[in-house]
Design a protein around this motif. Sequence first.
Motif, PDB file in Angstrom:
ATOM      1  N   TRP A  77       0.850  -1.186   0.000  1.00 19.92           N
ATOM      2  CA  TRP A  77       0.000   0.000   0.000  1.00 19.92           C
ATOM      3  C   TRP A  77       0.884   1.233   0.000  1.00 19.92           C
ATOM      4  O   TRP A  77       1.836   1.320   0.769  1.00 19.92           O
TER       5      TRP A  77
ATOM      6  N   HIS B 163      -1.184  -7.962  -8.136  1.00 14.96           N
ATOM      7  CA  HIS B 163      -1.688  -8.699  -6.964  1.00 14.96           C
ATOM      8  C   HIS B 163      -2.717  -7.855  -6.211  1.00 14.96           C
ATOM      9  O   HIS B 163      -3.660  -7.370  -6.790  1.00 14.96           O
ATOM     10  N   GLN B 164      -2.475  -7.667  -4.869  1.00 16.75           N
ATOM     11  CA  GLN B 164      -3.410  -6.881  -4.071  1.00 16.75           C
ATOM     12  C   GLN B 164      -2.875  -5.466  -3.816  1.00 16.75           C
ATOM     13  O   GLN B 164      -3.355  -4.779  -2.915  1.00 16.75           O
ATOM     14  N   GLN B 165      -1.897  -5.043  -4.545  1.00 14.40           N
ATOM     15  CA  GLN B 165      -1.284  -3.725  -4.268  1.00 14.40           C
ATOM     16  C   GLN B 165      -2.287  -2.586  -4.440  1.00 14.40           C
ATOM     17  O   GLN B 165      -3.153  -2.640  -5.317  1.00 14.40           O
ATOM     18  N   GLU B 166      -2.128  -1.576  -3.585  1.00 12.54           N
ATOM     19  CA  GLU B 166      -3.017  -0.413  -3.640  1.00 12.54           C
ATOM     20  C   GLU B 166      -2.204   0.868  -3.638  1.00 12.54           C
ATOM     21  O   GLU B 166      -1.348   1.048  -2.777  1.00 12.54           O
TER      22      GLU B 166
ATOM     23  N   HIS C   5      -5.463  -8.079  -8.743  1.00 10.96           N
ATOM     24  CA  HIS C   5      -6.590  -7.518  -7.997  1.00 10.96           C
ATOM     25  C   HIS C   5      -6.242  -6.134  -7.458  1.00 10.96           C
ATOM     26  O   HIS C   5      -6.756  -5.711  -6.424  1.00 10.96           O
ATOM     27  N   SER C   6      -5.325  -5.450  -8.122  1.00 13.37           N
ATOM     28  CA  SER C   6      -4.822  -4.187  -7.572  1.00 13.37           C
ATOM     29  C   SER C   6      -5.852  -3.068  -7.661  1.00 13.37           C
ATOM     30  O   SER C   6      -6.850  -3.173  -8.374  1.00 13.37           O
ATOM     31  N   ARG C   7      -5.576  -2.001  -6.905  1.00  4.92           N
ATOM     32  CA  ARG C   7      -6.466  -0.833  -6.873  1.00  4.92           C
ATOM     33  C   ARG C   7      -5.655   0.439  -6.956  1.00  4.92           C
ATOM     34  O   ARG C   7      -4.566   0.529  -6.374  1.00  4.92           O
TER      35      ARG C   7
ATOM     36  N   CYS D 254      -9.125  -5.753 -11.349  1.00  2.91           N
ATOM     37  CA  CYS D 254      -8.485  -4.568 -10.764  1.00  2.91           C
ATOM     38  C   CYS D 254      -9.489  -3.412 -10.752  1.00  2.91           C
ATOM     39  O   CYS D 254     -10.550  -3.497 -11.359  1.00  2.91           O
TER      40      CYS D 254
END
Lengths: 417, 250
Positions: free
Chosen positions: A244, A270-273, A300-302, A333
């Motif tokens: 994050w 990935h899950q990075q935001e 799945h990033s945002r 994403c």
Amino acid sequence: MILSTIPTWFAARQFSARERYESLPMPKRGDEMWRFSNLKQLAFDEGTASSATIDPLDLLARSAGPEKSAAKLVFHRDELIHSEANLPAGVICMPLAQAIIEHSGLIEAHFMKQETRLGSAKYAALHEASVRNGVFVFVPDGIEVEGTIEVHHWNSGTAGLFPHTLIVTGRHAKVCVVDHFASADEEAGVVIALNDLAAGEGSKLDYIALQELNELSRMIQINQTKVARDASTIGFTLNTGAAWARNESLSRLEGPGGRSDMLSVSLPDHQQEYDQRTFQHHVAPGATSDLLFKNVLYGHSRTIFSGLIFVDEGAHHTDAYQTCRNLLKTDTCEANSMPGLEINADQVKCSHGSTTSQISDDEIFYLRARGIDPANARRLIARGFCIEAIQRLNHPELESFIIDRLERKFSRIAVTS
Amino acid sequence: MSLQIINLHATLEDGTPILKGVNLEIPKGQVHAIMGPNGSGKSTLSKVIAGHESYVVTAGSVLQDGEELLEKSVDERSRDGIFLAFQYPSEVPGVSNANFIRAALQARLPKGEEIDAVAYYKSLYEKMDLLEMDRKFTARAVNEGFSGGEKKRNEILQMMMLDPQYGILDETDSGLDIDALKIVAKGVNAMRSPDRGLLLITHYQRLLDYIKPDVVHVMAEGKIVRSGGAELALELEENGYEFLKEPALA
């Protein structure tokens, strides 16, 4: 730092910042400046030192920069492990801890003089209370530094790190500083960095932040830029690392003829935001600000982009532009964009816009029909998408260095997705 | 040695039939032209040969020197020597022309082998000179902001650099003024070789004034309805496609 050598003013600032940090409320749901943010990321605890053995020589070997550097400083958790410089006479470039003692007056005049307006006042206070080191660069009137000043901030363990970068340019001076944030281990680090940039009249100040922390880390980076008459600044941020990262970037156009280019390229996977907040503040008339943010999202990033152009009363003949472009590479994403504009002056040219798109099938077909396989075709297109912002640096050597860092991330994505 | 299209049937993804049994053979060393009215399936044929995924091949086969092409992916076909010059080439922002062509050539090399940059640029510049393309086109993003004529020249440049066994040119003459047409024709004529077959898809006869075909085919309603020598193109120019209605009824 040995306590007795710290100037009184600095100790007092740290003390009151601690009080401010403790009294300011936590950001909460519903705060406009934290809209869409993942507030859970703001739970910071004391943390511990790294359980890994960190070899400074190894870090030094990994501290790569553009070929021609005018100076190079390498820190591991605020401790200077390497320093070299070949700078014109009069230029100051040294660890902040040393500068606070040796150039106390200069530091006092410029250190954290701008109000934090983009939501992180509490974390700016934490930074101020906790900062132990960083870099101070001062370029006197008329001096141009050739090559880049390259600073590496290595983090390890889970305790907070609060590096500070203070850059001051005199009249018609010129400098380019690259701050590089990276992890020495695989632990969930916390970095709260702040950079103060004060560009003097007619000077050219370029600042590049490369954020390549490991994907467990969290980072808040606060950028505050002051642009005097006829000065020109570039602030460029590359985000490829961290779980994050929140970037708050504020440019204050204080003199006519001033120019601020605010640029960013982010590649979350990935899950990075990545949470990006910007403020183009036109105080003086006849100044220009031009913002271009590019995000390429995988997995799945945002991303969140919230930008405001604010033109004060009397800041006539302002030119202000703001563009955020998102390229979505997966269906999972998410890119949020909130461009904004508030104009209180006449005869201004302002535009803002954001686009979110996917790579078109026709474009992929075209590249494949030339023999390029689908993975490489997508990578070429994504890279091409980012290049517009990188080329705005107008610095071929630095551009190719940044493209190389991008390619590293693309290779990791190609392997994992 | 030929590109052989045998009883080729193809539909859109929704099942609408477009190609209804195309038979055609382009031997190496020859230039063939396909003419025909709008909607006859000419462009679809070129895209199906190149492997565009919006079309479904329901029957038939395309053999490249005896080897089935339809089982290969788009990029494999290109690497194996099939080239399609697009009617509407895509723009690729941020990717310079020189890097794009280089990536295409690199894709043809075994892993670990790198293109020799000096030889590459020498070859690129030679071909650009022949096509009267300014050197600045190497640094410009692929097709971005190019005029219609510049895009078409860029397609021919790519074909010259990739040196395919079979080249298919989909309406390469559309959107070209007479000067641009001559330059494009010069490039295509320079590509004529005993080792290469070329297929020109065109709506108008005028391209064939500059690139003389060995065989002209007329396509209508998804089939080749007539084939003949270069004189067939002139006949079509004079009489239009009206005659098609008769043999179709007969």
